[in-house]
Design a protein around this motif. Structure first.
Motif, PDB file in Angstrom:
ATOM      1  N   SER A  47       0.829  -1.198   0.000  1.00  0.00           N
ATOM      2  CA  SER A  47       0.000   0.000   0.000  1.00  0.00           C
ATOM      3  C   SER A  47       0.864   1.250   0.000  1.00  0.00           C
ATOM      4  O   SER A  47       1.845   1.339   0.735  1.00  0.00           O
ATOM      5  N   GLN A  48       0.494   2.219  -0.823  1.00  0.00           N
ATOM      6  CA  GLN A  48       1.188   3.498  -0.832  1.00  0.00           C
ATOM      7  C   GLN A  48       0.338   4.570  -0.160  1.00  0.00           C
ATOM      8  O   GLN A  48       0.517   5.760  -0.354  1.00  0.00           O
ATOM      9  N   GLU A  49      -0.616   4.098   0.661  1.00  0.00           N
ATOM     10  CA  GLU A  49      -1.433   4.972   1.502  1.00  0.00           C
ATOM     11  C   GLU A  49      -1.287   4.478   2.935  1.00  0.00           C
ATOM     12  O   GLU A  49      -1.959   3.545   3.357  1.00  0.00           O
ATOM     13  N   ARG A  50      -0.406   5.085   3.675  1.00  0.00           N
ATOM     14  CA  ARG A  50      -0.086   4.600   5.013  1.00  0.00           C
ATOM     15  C   ARG A  50      -1.316   4.531   5.917  1.00  0.00           C
ATOM     16  O   ARG A  50      -1.487   3.582   6.688  1.00  0.00           O
ATOM     17  N   LEU A  51      -2.209   5.503   5.820  1.00  0.00           N
ATOM     18  CA  LEU A  51      -3.381   5.516   6.694  1.00  0.00           C
ATOM     19  C   LEU A  51      -4.303   4.329   6.430  1.00  0.00           C
ATOM     20  O   LEU A  51      -4.978   3.843   7.336  1.00  0.00           O
ATOM     21  N   SER A  52      -4.340   3.863   5.189  1.00  0.00           N
ATOM     22  CA  SER A  52      -5.176   2.702   4.875  1.00  0.00           C
ATOM     23  C   SER A  52      -4.735   1.497   5.684  1.00  0.00           C
ATOM     24  O   SER A  52      -5.552   0.709   6.165  1.00  0.00           O
ATOM     25  N   VAL A  53      -3.419   1.355   5.834  1.00  0.00           N
ATOM     26  CA  VAL A  53      -2.883   0.234   6.603  1.00  0.00           C
ATOM     27  C   VAL A  53      -3.148   0.439   8.086  1.00  0.00           C
ATOM     28  O   VAL A  53      -3.645  -0.447   8.785  1.00  0.00           O
ATOM     29  N   LEU A  54      -2.818   1.625   8.587  1.00  0.00           N
ATOM     30  CA  LEU A  54      -2.938   1.888  10.016  1.00  0.00           C
ATOM     31  C   LEU A  54      -4.377   1.826  10.504  1.00  0.00           C
ATOM     32  O   LEU A  54      -4.653   1.404  11.625  1.00  0.00           O
ATOM     33  N   GLN A  55      -5.315   2.247   9.651  1.00  0.00           N
ATOM     34  CA  GLN A  55      -6.719   2.265  10.047  1.00  0.00           C
ATOM     35  C   GLN A  55      -7.478   1.020   9.607  1.00  0.00           C
ATOM     36  O   GLN A  55      -8.673   0.893   9.852  1.00  0.00           O
ATOM     37  N   GLY A  56      -6.776   0.109   8.944  1.00  0.00           N
ATOM     38  CA  GLY A  56      -7.423  -1.127   8.517  1.00  0.00           C
ATOM     39  C   GLY A  56      -8.437  -0.927   7.413  1.00  0.00           C
ATOM     40  O   GLY A  56      -9.376  -1.707   7.265  1.00  0.00           O
ATOM     41  N   ARG A  57      -8.267   0.136   6.613  1.00  0.00           N
ATOM     42  CA  ARG A  57      -9.211   0.415   5.529  1.00  0.00           C
ATOM     43  C   ARG A  57      -8.813  -0.331   4.256  1.00  0.00           C
ATOM     44  O   ARG A  57      -7.697  -0.812   4.116  1.00  0.00           O
ATOM     45  N   GLU A  58      -9.755  -0.387   3.323  1.00  0.00           N
ATOM     46  CA  GLU A  58      -9.495  -1.048   2.046  1.00  0.00           C
ATOM     47  C   GLU A  58      -8.426  -0.289   1.269  1.00  0.00           C
ATOM     48  O   GLU A  58      -8.408   0.941   1.243  1.00  0.00           O
ATOM     49  N   PHE A  59      -7.527  -1.039   0.631  1.00  0.00           N
ATOM     50  CA  PHE A  59      -6.476  -0.421  -0.170  1.00  0.00           C
ATOM     51  C   PHE A  59      -7.051   0.012  -1.520  1.00  0.00           C
ATOM     52  O   PHE A  59      -7.843  -0.703  -2.126  1.00  0.00           O
ATOM     53  N   THR A  60      -6.649   1.186  -1.985  1.00  0.00           N
ATOM     54  CA  THR A  60      -7.029   1.621  -3.328  1.00  0.00           C
ATOM     55  C   THR A  60      -5.808   1.961  -4.175  1.00  0.00           C
ATOM     56  O   THR A  60      -5.838   1.855  -5.388  1.00  0.00           O
ATOM     57  N   ASN A  61      -4.737   2.358  -3.521  1.00  0.00           N
ATOM     58  CA  ASN A  61      -3.522   2.781  -4.214  1.00  0.00           C
ATOM     59  C   ASN A  61      -2.397   1.825  -3.811  1.00  0.00           C
ATOM     60  O   ASN A  61      -1.701   2.053  -2.831  1.00  0.00           O
ATOM     61  N   TYR A  62      -2.244   0.740  -4.570  1.00  0.00           N
ATOM     62  CA  TYR A  62      -1.324  -0.307  -4.126  1.00  0.00           C
ATOM     63  C   TYR A  62      -0.774  -1.104  -5.310  1.00  0.00           C
ATOM     64  O   TYR A  62      -1.294  -1.040  -6.428  1.00  0.00           O
ATOM     65  N   CYS A  63       0.270  -1.867  -5.023  1.00  0.00           N
ATOM     66  CA  CYS A  63       0.832  -2.812  -5.985  1.00  0.00           C
ATOM     67  C   CYS A  63       0.778  -4.209  -5.375  1.00  0.00           C
ATOM     68  O   CYS A  63       1.090  -4.384  -4.194  1.00  0.00           O
ATOM     69  N   SER A  64       0.375  -5.176  -6.161  1.00  0.00           N
ATOM     70  CA  SER A  64       0.383  -6.566  -5.710  1.00  0.00           C
ATOM     71  C   SER A  64       1.674  -7.228  -6.173  1.00  0.00           C
ATOM     72  O   SER A  64       2.284  -6.811  -7.157  1.00  0.00           O
ATOM     73  N   GLY A  65       2.084  -8.242  -5.444  1.00  0.00           N
ATOM     74  CA  GLY A  65       3.314  -8.924  -5.817  1.00  0.00           C
ATOM     75  C   GLY A  65       3.662 -10.024  -4.835  1.00  0.00           C
ATOM     76  O   GLY A  65       2.828 -10.459  -4.041  1.00  0.00           O
ATOM     77  N   THR A  66       4.909 -10.451  -4.893  1.00  0.00           N
ATOM     78  CA  THR A  66       5.381 -11.557  -4.059  1.00  0.00           C
ATOM     79  C   THR A  66       6.529 -11.099  -3.181  1.00  0.00           C
ATOM     80  O   THR A  66       7.489 -10.483  -3.660  1.00  0.00           O
ATOM     81  N   LEU A  67       6.406 -11.390  -1.893  1.00  0.00           N
ATOM     82  CA  LEU A  67       7.494 -11.158  -0.946  1.00  0.00           C
ATOM     83  C   LEU A  67       8.183 -12.502  -0.747  1.00  0.00           C
ATOM     84  O   LEU A  67       7.544 -13.476  -0.335  1.00  0.00           O
ATOM     85  N   GLY A  68       9.465 -12.561  -1.077  1.00  0.00           N
ATOM     86  CA  GLY A  68      10.183 -13.828  -1.015  1.00  0.00           C
ATOM     87  C   GLY A  68      11.336 -13.778  -0.029  1.00  0.00           C
ATOM     88  O   GLY A  68      12.166 -12.867  -0.084  1.00  0.00           O
ATOM     89  N   PHE A  69      11.372 -14.760   0.867  1.00  0.00           N
ATOM     90  CA  PHE A  69      12.419 -14.833   1.888  1.00  0.00           C
ATOM     91  C   PHE A  69      13.432 -15.917   1.543  1.00  0.00           C
ATOM     92  O   PHE A  69      13.073 -16.992   1.063  1.00  0.00           O
ATOM     93  N   ARG A  70      14.682 -15.605   1.817  1.00  0.00           N
ATOM     94  CA  ARG A  70      15.759 -16.594   1.792  1.00  0.00           C
ATOM     95  C   ARG A  70      16.730 -16.193   2.890  1.00  0.00           C
ATOM     96  O   ARG A  70      16.627 -15.079   3.419  1.00  0.00           O
ATOM     97  N   PRO A  71      17.639 -17.048   3.296  1.00  0.00           N
ATOM     98  CA  PRO A  71      18.513 -16.711   4.423  1.00  0.00           C
ATOM     99  C   PRO A  71      19.220 -15.365   4.250  1.00  0.00           C
ATOM    100  O   PRO A  71      19.975 -15.153   3.309  1.00  0.00           O
ATOM    101  N   GLY A  72      18.921 -14.435   5.172  1.00  0.00           N
ATOM    102  CA  GLY A  72      19.576 -13.130   5.171  1.00  0.00           C
ATOM    103  C   GLY A  72      19.034 -12.137   4.165  1.00  0.00           C
ATOM    104  O   GLY A  72      19.551 -11.020   4.068  1.00  0.00           O
ATOM    105  N   LYS A  73      17.969 -12.492   3.431  1.00  0.00           N
ATOM    106  CA  LYS A  73      17.467 -11.594   2.390  1.00  0.00           C
ATOM    107  C   LYS A  73      15.947 -11.664   2.274  1.00  0.00           C
ATOM    108  O   LYS A  73      15.330 -12.684   2.572  1.00  0.00           O
ATOM    109  N   VAL A  74      15.353 -10.560   1.801  1.00  0.00           N
ATOM    110  CA  VAL A  74      13.939 -10.538   1.451  1.00  0.00           C
ATOM    111  C   VAL A  74      13.783  -9.687   0.192  1.00  0.00           C
ATOM    112  O   VAL A  74      14.418  -8.639   0.051  1.00  0.00           O
TER     113      VAL A  74
END
Length: 205
Positions: A105-132
């Motif tokens: 989300s590129q709208e911080r208040l949407s996250v903090l207030q638990g509101r629906e996202f409107t301005n965002y990018c979807s994708g994959t967060l990938g973890f490996r040892p020592g990296k994300v």
């Protein structure tokens, strides 16, 4: 001069191998197509076809884990999450990632207030040892893609946002704070992501 012996068995083995490989590649192609269209249970079925025969394919391990975590079957089968985590572990052991689908989300208040996202990018967060790593799939509204590949040392904070409302969490570096939520918006998936961060990043600082 004698001709070299002709092995019917060898030829048939090669043909069957090519046919099987072709079938698996088609299953993977369909699996990816189902993932991209949000048909996660169908995607799981296709990736399972390949995984049952070949458990050395890191691409299948990663994508089957994603399908398991996001499918409807997970609501009916409590063991699905465990299967997904086992696949993530296997993928990392083979040099891949432990992936989760997220919304940036590129709208911080949407996250903090638990509101629906409107301005965002979807994708994959990938973890490996020592990296994300965050790989962007698609952006919505006026959001701009902000992919990253961070080491554990780059990260100052990896924690819940707004008390974890709708699964919100943040990744803070010296230069920027990234606000995320799991694609599912479930707190339990935010908990899973926090556990992955502890597992793969805590020892890398």
């Amino acid at each position: 001069m004698k001709s070299a012996p002709f092995s019917v068995v060898g030829v048939m083995t090669a043909v069957l191998s090519a046919q099987t490989g072709g079938r698996f590649e088609e299953a993977k192609r369909l699996g990816v197509s189902y993932l991209e269209s949000g048909q996660y249970d169908k995607a799981a079925g296709k990736f399972e076809e390949v995984w049952e025969e070949n458990q050395s394919d890191v691409f299948v391990a990663e994508n089957l884990a994603l399908a398991y975590l996001n499918g409807e079957s997970r609501k009916r089968d409590s063991g699905i999450t465990t299967k997904a985590l086992e696949l993530m572990k296997k993928a990392v052991e083979m040099g891949g990632r432990a992936p989760v689908l997220v919304l940036h989300s590129q709208e911080r208040l949407s996250v903090l207030q638990g509101r629906e996202f409107t301005n965002y990018c979807s994708g994959t967060l990938g973890f490996r040892p020592g990296k994300v790593q965050f790989v962007v799939a698609k952006c919505h509204s006026s959001a701009k893609p902000q992919p990253f590949d961070l080491t554990a040392g780059d990260i100052q904070e990896f924690d819940y946002d707004g008390g974890g409302k709708r699964g919100g969490f943040r990744i803070k570096t010296r230069e920027k704070t990234y606000h995320f939520a799991p694609r599912t918006f479930l707190r339990e998936d935010a908990d899973l992501i926090m556990e992955l961060a502890r597992q793969y990043l805590a020892g890398g600082k």
